[in-house]
Design an enzyme around this catalytic site. Structure first.
Site, short mmCIF file in Angstrom:
data_model
loop_
_atom_site.label_atom_id
_atom_site.label_comp_id
_atom_site.label_asym_id
_atom_site.label_seq_id
_atom_site.Cartn_x
_atom_site.Cartn_y
_atom_site.Cartn_z
CG ASP A 1 -1.90 -0.94 1.32
OD1 ASP A 1 -1.91 -1.74 0.46
OD2 ASP A 1 -2.87 -0.90 2.30
CG ASP A 2 0.25 3.80 2.34
OD1 ASP A 2 -0.90 3.28 1.95
OD2 ASP A 2 0.69 3.96 3.68
CG HIS B 1 -3.49 6.96 2.90
ND1 HIS B 1 -3.78 7.06 4.37
CD2 HIS B 1 -2.89 5.71 2.52
CE1 HIS B 1 -3.43 5.72 4.66
NE2 HIS B 1 -3.03 4.83 3.87
CG HIS C 1 2.12 -0.22 4.57
ND1 HIS C 1 1.83 -1.11 5.29
CD2 HIS C 1 1.10 0.58 4.44
CE1 HIS C 1 0.54 -0.82 5.83
NE2 HIS C 1 -0.11 0.28 5.25
CG HIS D 1 -4.27 2.44 -0.27
ND1 HIS D 1 -5.50 2.07 0.79
CD2 HIS D 1 -3.28 2.98 0.50
CE1 HIS D 1 -4.81 1.87 1.90
NE2 HIS D 1 -3.72 2.53 1.90
CE1 TYR E 1 -4.01 6.33 8.57
CE2 TYR E 1 -5.84 7.21 7.37
CZ TYR E 1 -4.29 7.31 7.63
OH TYR E 1 -3.63 8.38 7.20
ZN LIG Z 1 -2.44 2.94 3.36
#
Ligand SMILES: [Zn+2]
Length: 219
Positions: A22-23, A78, A165, A74, A115
């Site tokens: 993610d991210d 965020h 991540h 995603h 989250y």
């Molecule tokens: Zn995230």
């Protein structure tokens, strides 16, 4: 641009795991993750934040696709989306789908809530299946590479989605990845994308108000 993938192996009745990150995308950690995946012949699914997608990171996304990885959604910013109204929720997801399509011609098939924060408005408005996963607290800087590896290898079971991540500065996950992948190979796991995981386990991901961590568990 759509990059042709190599012919797929048939993973029916095999032990499967879907690594996810993610991210991203970014120009520092994401390429290091891809180097590790490539070295081991493994693949993963990347849940992207729209705000990081631009002409520079587009090249990273092209490499992800070329390696057989999947790109998913995603959100754009965020944010904790429980704090947003329905229009804002919709925009977060739509804008991200649009920029991914604009850059690499892919329509994301899955959504991971930032989250893992969800509410009924989000389930109403977002049409993609919601994906969670087993994790090793790899967003906490004080969890070492060794601890991350041990947690994943201890928790893992067939059909799991593993939540990791590739945000900037997350070197401990890069450093854990050799041991995580080798440990999973030793346990005879095969690496698949999230789409392939549902496909080969013959499970329809489109169940309302379901947050998936393992495709073998349907409640
Ligand atoms: Zn995230």
């Amino acid at each position: 641009m759509i990059i042709k993938r190599e012919r797929e192996i048939d993973f029916t009745n095999k032990k499967l795991v879907a690594l996810t990150f993610d991210d991203g995308p970014n120009l520092t950690i994401t390429p290091l993750i891809l180097d590790k995946l490539e070295t081991h012949g493994a693949i993963a699914t990347f849940f992207l934040n729209g705000k990081y997608i631009n002409d520079k990171t587009k090249e990273i996304m092209e490499r992800q696709l070329k390696l057989g990885c999947e790109l998913a959604n995603h959100s754009w910013n965020h944010l904790d989306m429980k704090t947003l109204n329905k229009d804002e929720i919709k925009r977060e997801v739509q804008k991200t789908n649009e920029i991914i399509y604009d850059k690499v011609g892919i329509e994301p098939a899955f959504f991971r809530p930032p989250y893992i924060s969800v509410n009924d408005e989000m389930y109403d408005v977002i049409e993609l299946p919601f994906i969670n996963g087993i994790n090793c607290n790899d967003w906490e800087p004080n969890f070492t590479a060794k601890e991350r590896t041990e947690i994943i290898l201890k928790k893992i079971k067939d059909g799991d989605i593993v939540l990791l991540h590739d945000f900037e500065g997350n070197d401990n996950t890069v450093n854990a990845l050799d041991d995580i992948i080798e440990g999973l190979v030793e346990e005879e796991y095969n690496f698949v994308t999230v789409s392939q995981l549902f496909k080969y386990k013959n499970i329809d991901p489109n169940i309302k108000k379901k947050l998936w961590s393992n495709v073998n568990i349907i409640k």
